[in-house]
Design a protein around this motif. Sequence first.
Motif, PDB file in Angstrom:
ATOM      1  N   ARG A  70       0.829  -1.200   0.000  1.00  0.00           N
ATOM      2  CA  ARG A  70       0.000   0.000   0.000  1.00  0.00           C
ATOM      3  C   ARG A  70       0.867   1.255   0.000  1.00  0.00           C
ATOM      4  NH1 ARG A  70      -5.087   0.955   4.133  1.00  0.00           N
ATOM      5  NH2 ARG A  70      -5.807   2.943   3.294  1.00  0.00           N
ATOM      6  N   PHE A  71       1.936   1.223   0.784  1.00  0.00           N
ATOM      7  CA  PHE A  71       2.874   2.346   0.818  1.00  0.00           C
ATOM      8  C   PHE A  71       3.507   2.563  -0.554  1.00  0.00           C
ATOM      9  CE2 PHE A  71       7.157   4.001   1.242  1.00  0.00           C
ATOM     10  CZ  PHE A  71       7.030   5.060   2.127  1.00  0.00           C
ATOM     11  N   ASN A  72       4.020   1.479  -1.142  1.00  0.00           N
ATOM     12  CA  ASN A  72       4.702   1.593  -2.437  1.00  0.00           C
ATOM     13  C   ASN A  72       3.745   2.023  -3.540  1.00  0.00           C
ATOM     14  OD1 ASN A  72       7.155   0.819  -1.313  1.00  0.00           O
ATOM     15  ND2 ASN A  72       6.847  -1.361  -1.762  1.00  0.00           N
ATOM     16  N   ASP A  73       2.501   1.539  -3.468  1.00  0.00           N
ATOM     17  CA  ASP A  73       1.503   1.948  -4.467  1.00  0.00           C
ATOM     18  C   ASP A  73       1.236   3.443  -4.379  1.00  0.00           C
ATOM     19  OD1 ASP A  73      -0.763   1.316  -6.434  1.00  0.00           O
ATOM     20  OD2 ASP A  73      -1.840   2.268  -4.776  1.00  0.00           O
ATOM     21  N   ALA A  74       1.181   3.980  -3.162  1.00  0.00           N
ATOM     22  CA  ALA A  74       0.959   5.417  -2.990  1.00  0.00           C
ATOM     23  C   ALA A  74       2.107   6.221  -3.585  1.00  0.00           C
ATOM     24  CB  ALA A  74       0.796   5.743  -1.506  1.00  0.00           C
ATOM     25  N   VAL A  75       3.325   5.804  -3.318  1.00  0.00           N
ATOM     26  CA  VAL A  75       4.503   6.503  -3.854  1.00  0.00           C
ATOM     27  C   VAL A  75       4.481   6.509  -5.376  1.00  0.00           C
ATOM     28  CG1 VAL A  75       7.024   6.479  -4.004  1.00  0.00           C
ATOM     29  CG2 VAL A  75       5.916   6.004  -1.819  1.00  0.00           C
ATOM     30  N   ALA A  76       4.067   5.382  -5.957  1.00  0.00           N
ATOM     31  CA  ALA A  76       4.074   5.253  -7.419  1.00  0.00           C
ATOM     32  C   ALA A  76       2.894   5.953  -8.084  1.00  0.00           C
ATOM     33  CB  ALA A  76       4.083   3.774  -7.797  1.00  0.00           C
TER      34      ALA A  76
END
Length: 359
Positions: A70-76
């Motif tokens: 979820r964190f990485n998806d937000a960054v991307a």
Amino acid sequence: MLKKIVTLVCLALLIFAPITAHSTSVAKQFQAAGSCFQSFPTYDAWIDLIRERNGWLKAWLISWRYDEDRFNDAVASVDCTVGVYRSFDGTSVQAFVVKPKHSPMSKPLPMVLYNRGGNQGFGAITLAQLLDFIIPLSKKGYVVAATQYRGGSPRSEGVDEFGGRDVEDVLALGEIIADMPETNDNQRFMLGISRGAMNTFMALRDAPQNVIEKYRAVAVVGGLVDLVDMKKFRPEMERVYRALIPDYSSKEAEQLYTRSASLWPERLPRHVAVLQIHGEDDERVSVQSARTFSKRLDANIESHHLKVFAGENHMIRGEREVVVATIDNWFKRHLNKAQSRSELPLNTKAVVKSITSND
């Protein structure tokens, strides 16, 4: 001689007149300070920082609610910027601006003003709150801007007035975001969480007509809409009222009334659709206040809707994805509807009664 006196009086009025709530003397500018992710470039860095500041239990809870994907998806998926802006009276206030990553040739996006809950530092916007509502909503095609309110964080000047000049902070940020090239300023929405509902409805009531005409719809979650009823439901809230609301001790009735949208539904713009979302077991804001407000909206708002989630509390964490999808659907439904009162048929009335999550 008379002409000179008139001239001098006019000059004096110009010099000493106070800055009004919608003065244009304050520059419309968001001063970016960097990415929302700059303090924690990786998921592990974020969790480690929480553990260092708040202990292992808080770190475990955050890691349980928000996994690395979820964190990485937000960054991307989004560009998230933190910075400051000037409210109408010159007060510097911290804010976040989130927009989906897209090509420069994409058309301008609708804007959403996110009005947080809590008071002062309690409930201040953090990465967790960004991951809860703001980033997921932005990913669906909105420029979302969130103010910390004056006195709401170490980067925000002034003092939180719990429905006082902090309402001007909402309106000032709205005009700044509306001026951004990525934003379609004729497609405006607001989302208020808990106390943020109070700020949302007060902003709708107080905004100039040429601004109000550009708003399509608002949504509130666990919304504070009646401060008198709240004092009965949670007597301890009076400590907040006394501490933050100006002149509360001498003008209690007046100050509570002006902050309670449920007591003046007729002052809300008829064309702005209202969505209320509430947990049946909300322990902080009574679900009955939402139901009462819904009934009072019948004769005053062209379109309104109350969705109550059975078995959920104030934050409705168990249905967060459904909540975001419901808000997005409400906004999209009203995206292309007429804005000004003059464009609405006199007999238009699309009122939706209270429903539960099982409907």
